[in-house]
Design an enzyme around this catalytic site. Structure first.
Site, PDB file in Angstrom:
ATOM      1  N   ARG A  26      27.766 -39.046   2.493  1.00 15.72           N
ATOM      2  CA  ARG A  26      28.086 -38.122   1.389  1.00 15.72           C
ATOM      3  C   ARG A  26      27.286 -38.519   0.164  1.00 15.72           C
ATOM      4  NH1 ARG A  26      34.102 -37.481  -0.791  1.00 15.72           N
ATOM      5  NH2 ARG A  26      33.794 -39.592  -1.580  1.00 15.72           N
ATOM      6  N   HIS A  42      43.103 -52.168  -6.960  1.00 16.67           N
ATOM      7  CA  HIS A  42      42.570 -53.136  -6.008  1.00 16.67           C
ATOM      8  C   HIS A  42      43.685 -53.741  -5.167  1.00 16.67           C
ATOM      9  CE1 HIS A  42      38.447 -53.762  -8.093  1.00 16.67           C
ATOM     10  NE2 HIS A  42      38.403 -52.872  -7.124  1.00 16.67           N
ATOM     11  N   GLU A  70      36.061 -28.618  -0.683  1.00 17.29           N
ATOM     12  CA  GLU A  70      37.089 -29.294  -1.485  1.00 17.29           C
ATOM     13  C   GLU A  70      37.631 -28.391  -2.581  1.00 17.29           C
ATOM     14  OE1 GLU A  70      35.941 -33.812  -2.004  1.00 17.29           O
ATOM     15  OE2 GLU A  70      34.181 -32.537  -2.233  1.00 17.29           O
ATOM     16  N   ARG A  86      45.697 -35.366  -8.263  1.00 15.85           N
ATOM     17  CA  ARG A  86      45.980 -36.318  -7.186  1.00 15.85           C
ATOM     18  C   ARG A  86      46.206 -37.731  -7.712  1.00 15.85           C
ATOM     19  NH1 ARG A  86      40.057 -36.721  -4.169  1.00 15.85           N
ATOM     20  NH2 ARG A  86      40.796 -38.679  -3.332  1.00 15.85           N
ATOM     21  N   ASN A 119      41.947 -33.913   0.451  1.00 17.08           N
ATOM     22  CA  ASN A 119      42.557 -34.537  -0.732  1.00 17.08           C
ATOM     23  C   ASN A 119      42.288 -33.679  -1.961  1.00 17.08           C
ATOM     24  OD1 ASN A 119      42.939 -36.605   1.096  1.00 17.08           O
ATOM     25  ND2 ASN A 119      41.183 -37.780   0.374  1.00 17.08           N
ATOM     26  N   ASP A 120      41.017 -33.354  -2.157  1.00 19.46           N
ATOM     27  CA  ASP A 120      40.689 -32.534  -3.330  1.00 19.46           C
ATOM     28  C   ASP A 120      41.095 -31.076  -3.134  1.00 19.46           C
ATOM     29  OD1 ASP A 120      39.649 -34.078  -5.483  1.00 19.46           O
ATOM     30  OD2 ASP A 120      37.994 -34.634  -4.164  1.00 19.46           O
ATOM     31  N   CYS A 159      37.611 -34.494   6.694  1.00 14.64           N
ATOM     32  CA  CYS A 159      37.440 -35.920   6.368  1.00 14.64           C
ATOM     33  C   CYS A 159      38.421 -36.359   5.290  1.00 14.64           C
ATOM     34  CB  CYS A 159      36.004 -36.209   5.941  1.00 14.64           C
ATOM     35  SG  CYS A 159      35.499 -35.281   4.490  1.00 14.64           S
ATOM     36  N   ARG A 214      31.575 -42.919   2.037  1.00 14.22           N
ATOM     37  CA  ARG A 214      31.786 -42.739   0.587  1.00 14.22           C
ATOM     38  C   ARG A 214      30.782 -43.641  -0.127  1.00 14.22           C
ATOM     39  NH1 ARG A 214      37.728 -42.196   1.968  1.00 14.22           N
ATOM     40  NH2 ARG A 214      38.385 -40.228   1.028  1.00 14.22           N
TER      41      ARG A 214
HETATM   42  C1  PEP Z   1      38.696 -35.409  -0.106  1.00 15.74           C
HETATM   43  O1  PEP Z   1      38.696 -34.946  -1.250  1.00 15.74           O
HETATM   44  O2  PEP Z   1      39.507 -35.067   0.773  1.00 15.74           O
HETATM   45  C2  PEP Z   1      37.709 -36.432   0.270  1.00 15.74           C
HETATM   46  C3  PEP Z   1      37.556 -36.816   1.520  1.00 15.74           C
HETATM   47  O3  PEP Z   1      36.985 -36.975  -0.748  1.00 15.74           O
HETATM   48  P1  PEP Z   1      37.549 -38.130  -1.718  1.00 15.74           P
HETATM   49  O4  PEP Z   1      38.927 -38.470  -1.243  1.00 15.74           O
HETATM   50  O5  PEP Z   1      36.600 -39.262  -1.609  1.00 15.74           O
HETATM   51  O6  PEP Z   1      37.520 -37.434  -3.036  1.00 15.74           O
HETATM   52 MG    MG Z   2      37.009 -35.389  -2.558  1.00 14.81          MG
END
Ligand code: PEP
Ligand code: MG
Length: 829
Positions: free
Chosen positions: A596, A453, A690, A724, A713-714, A761, A560
């Site tokens: 999503r 946080h 992802e 991650r 990211n994933d 995204c 999200r």
């Molecule tokens: C991602 O994985 O890039 C993504 C946008 O989803 P999150 O970061 O919410 O897992």
């Molecule tokens: Mg993701």
């Protein structure tokens, strides 16, 4: 009884032969979750290591119990240990002996596992009374049974006496491990051996005795042996000690006066002064270091009677609730959500009940509140789930605030000089909120996580923040000039005047660029050659949507929705969800909103969705797999999205897709609910890319999906097999790795072959170095963090398609992520 809360196991589990082979004695090991070592029985403190990491208690019957917090912790030189007792003190069972900073020890020592041993005390044997598993302070762990007829061996050895003086070259002196090895070495030698330091002697076969001598580096000691084997014994023992005994960091034996001990700092600053951490909030700041430490709160430990203490605690909690209510009144966005979560935690019935019970048992209000918070915070830390562990900070924040009110102390306002970059071992959410951004321009935290946080709040107020920098941060002196480039996860300590000037120019240029970009942000985004690129924003709430619009976002490429589902006791109802989605859609005023489907599991737990503990949560029940495991939840969410008007403004996106069959299952539900609701208009259904599986089968997915959006990211996590959320690999997780870029290229190609568009995204869409490459690979929609949308739009408007295509091909041919970044820097220069 157990001196620690934690996980109890046998000594075989200890990765150190001295303990595992019971060289010092039999016992158990506890991997602690708390921060205080308590007396396992009543007795006298006979040994307390000068560095505070180990202590021995002798019972009235003469049995000696040694507790050694962590392994190789002698090397910490006392850092992180605060003894509460002194040698000679008589303590009751359960009394606090040593407080310690578990995180600091975990970072700096090979293990936190804590052996609890019955030192070889003639006449006693140890009988374990508890199986391996979790223990609390005070649980019975072993019994000491007197051994009938056993007496201390006092065999008198006679013969020649040989003495030798040596200087101890062991960096940490003769601590537990060397003491145990000395006893082992002497095993069969026919000689009585004593070691003397400064007129105090101990039997060399007694590790406890040796420990009481507190022999340090450079100390002069005398080895005296008597018996038939005296000469050989002295020679062997002296040679062993002078060899350094295989201990880390031992130096050559000092010949002159004893030298100052080698202080092993937890870590030293690298020669180039560059430290790497994990980005919690991006941004560039140039300033000077200031340390921030939590002031100690005086807790009144004496109870004035249960009724009075309960009334004091109730009043303090009520006062904090009122303050939180007032804070909620003028907070927005994530800050508001976090304060609301704190208010909910403060009202938690279990927490209050356990404090009330402690008060009934004789504790004061402050001690009871501490005792109620500690196990809950420890349980969160021990959950092994990084995100849950970060929530422990929220509990500690509440603990602190209530204790301050009980102590009648006001929270001191945090005042710092202008351009301060704050260095802290950890920061609590309320402390980030209390920071004045006119004084503090950046945050560097030794511990912490990027999704805490505190990190979210820092990002919200635009404060660059790095976390997980490690104990090396403690080496930075007050007022040292610093350059914090949080986007690049770098902290430069004590740079040259030229480098500082250059960084200051960069800060000014960025601010100017941002001002220009913001002024132009409302225009639709086209490249310099007219090619249309949509620049959207990622959202988690209606407050985010307002910020996104103010920054010129043309829609949202990722809502999200899990933020509506987390930090609650039950799932939101269809009505609640529909109202939330409608409010966000209204704020976007007709612009597209890609919602999503719930993406929980893995690093995002929801308390009311029991996902059994998994060995590999990132590869387990998460994303759409959770939806299939809880079909009602999935259907409810789709129903709520379909209730939003105008129909079609909301598009639906499926997270964590691994194959086209999953897309088909969701489409079936969507079609059924649409039919039920009598909706005939098209509602677009897209997939997130992802997983490497989705990327390489993008053509198959695109044949049935309306759009593809890459979650970089994933995708990066799964392509590189790097967690991650794991700070130790965080610095190598780079979405510009050629492997990830090739998967993105495959995705765009597959989608285009079926006439579908591809968006991004994930974090790469917010990275100015990545944007030209993404567009060059075929991406036509970028969904970035709201604050950076103006800069991304300004950047795109300067690009030409031919140039970025060539650039992207060159990037695909690079060997490493660093090469890609170098190429990208050249391209955007
Ligand atoms: C991602 O994985 O890039 C993504 C946008 O989803 P999150 O970061 O919410 O897992
Ligand atoms: Mg993701």
């Amino acid at each position: 009884m157990s001196p620690l809360a934690g996980w109890l196991s046998g000594l075989d589990e200890v990765p150190d032969p001295v303990f595992a082979q019971r060289m010092l004695g039999d016992g158990v090991a506890i991997d602690p979750t708390g921060d205080c070592l308590h007396a396992p029985c009543g007795g006298e403190v006979t040994v307390l290591q000068p560095s505070g990491h180990a202590v021995t208690i002798r019972t009235a019957q003469g049995a000696e119990i040694l507790m050694h917090i962590g392994l190789d912790t002698v090397a910490l030189k006392g850092e992180g240990f605060a003894p509460c007792v002194a040698v000679g003190d008589h303590v009751a069972a359960g009394a606090p002996l040593i407080r310690f900073d578990l995180d600091a020890i975990a970072c700096a020592a090979p293990s936190t596992i804590t052996p609890v041993l019955l030192l070889e005390t003639p006449g006693f044997a140890l009988v374990r009374s508890r199986e391996d598993g979790p223990v609390q302070v005070g649980d019975a762990i072993f019994a000491l049974e007197p051994q009938a007829g056993a007496t201390a061996e006092t065999v008198q050895v006679t013969g020649e006496t040989v003495e030798r003086t040596i200087i101890v070259p062991l960096a940490h002196g003769i601590h537990a491990r060397p003491a145990a090895r000395i006893r082992d070495l002497l095993g069969e030698h026919a000689a009585d051996v004593t070691i003397t330091r400064q007129q105090r002697s101990a039997n060399a076969r007694s590790p406890v005795g040796l420990l009481t001598l507190a022999i340090g580096y450079g100390d002069e000691i005398q080895i005296l042996a008597t018996g038939p084997d005296a000469a050989a014994t002295v020679e062997t023992l002296a040679a062993l000690i002078e060899s350094g005994m295989g201990e880390k960091g031992h130096g050559p034996a000092p010949v002159a006066a004893p030298a100052a001990p080698v202080v092993q700092a937890p870590a030293t600053l690298p020669a180039d002064g560059i430290l790497t951490g994990v980005t919690a909030a991006p941004g560039l700041a140039v300033g000077q270091a200031r340390r921030f430490r939590l002031p100690e709160i005086q807790v009144d430990a004496t109870s004035k009677g249960a009724a009075e203490e309960q009334a004091r605690l109730d009043a303090a909690c009520a006062s904090l609730t009122a303050r939180l209510d007032a804070e909620i009144g003028h907070a927005a966005g994530p800050q508001r959500a976090i304060i609301e979560a704190h208010r909910a935690m403060l009202g938690d019935a279990d927490l209050r009940a356990s404090a009330a019970k402690a008060i009934q048992d004789g504790a004061s209000a402050g001690i009871a509140w501490r005792a109620a918070i500690a196990p809950q915070a420890e349980a969160l830390v021990a959950s092994g789930d990084a995100r849950l562990a970060e929530r422990a900070d929220d509990l500690r924040d509440l603990e602190r605030r209530v204790l301050l009110i009980l102590a009648g102390a006001e929270e001191a306002p945090l005042a710092f000089p202008a351009n301060t970059i704050l260095i802290a071992d950890d920061l609590l959410p309320s402390q980030v909120t209390a920071i004045d951004p006119r004084q503090v321009i950046g945050l560097c935290v030794e511990r912490g996580g990027p999704t805490s946080h505190a990190a979210i709040l820092a990002a919200n107020i635009g404060l660059p923040m790095l976390v997980s920098l490690g104990p090396v941060l403690r080496q930075i002196a007050e007022d040292t000039p610093l350059i914090l480039d949080a986007g690049l996860a770098r902290l430069q300590v004590g740079p040259s005047v030229e480098t500082l000037d250059e960084a200051r120019r960069e800060v000014a240029e960025r601010a100017a660029r941002r001002a220009v970009a913001l002024a132009a942000a409302a225009r639709p985004c086209h490249m310099a050659d007219g090619t249309r690129i949509e620049v959207f924003a990622n959202l988690g709430s209606q407050a985010d949507a307002r910020i996104a619009i103010a920054n010129g976002a043309e829609g949202s490429g990722l809502l999200r929705t899990e933020f509506l589902f987390l930090d609650r006791e039950t799932a939101p109802s269809v009505d609640e969800q529909a109202a939330d989605y409608q409010a966000i859609a209204d704020t976007l005023a007709g612009r597209p909103l890609i919602v999503r489907l719930l993406d929980v599991g893995g690093d995002k737990p929801a308390p009311y969705l029991p996902i059994p503990a998994e060995e590999n949560p990132a590869l387990g029940l998460r994303g759409i797999r959770v939806g299939f495991a809880h079909p009602q939840l999935l259907e409810d969410q789709i129903r709520a999205i379909l209730r939003v008007r105008p129909i079609g403004q909301c598009r639906i996106m499926i997270p964590m897709i691994a194959g086209v069959d999953e897309l088909r299952r969701v489409r079936e539900i969507l079609d059924r609910v649409r039919a039920e609701l009598g909706i005939t208009e098209k509602v677009e259904l897209g997939v997130m890319v992802e997983t490497p599986a989705a990327a390489v089968t993008a053509d198959l997915l695109a044949a049935e999906a309306d759009f593809l959006s890459i979650g970089t990211n994933d995708l990066t996590q799964y392509a590189l097999a790097m967690d991650r959320g794991n700070a130790s690999v965080a610095s190598a997780i780079d979405g510009l790795h050629p492997a990830v870029l090739r998967l993105i290229a495959d995705t765009c190609k597959g989608a285009a072959s079926r006439g579908r568009w591809t968006g991004v995204c994930g974090g790469l869409a917010s990275d100015p170095l990545a944007v030209p490459i993404l567009i060059g690979l075929g991406v036509t929609e970028l969904s970035a963090t709201a604050a950076i949308v103006p800069e991304i739009k300004a950047l795109v408007s300067e690009l030409k398609l031919d140039a970025v295509r060539a650039h992207a091909q060159a990037a695909l041919a690079c060997a490493t992520a660093a090469d890609v970044r170098a190429l990208a820097r050249e391209f955007t220069a």
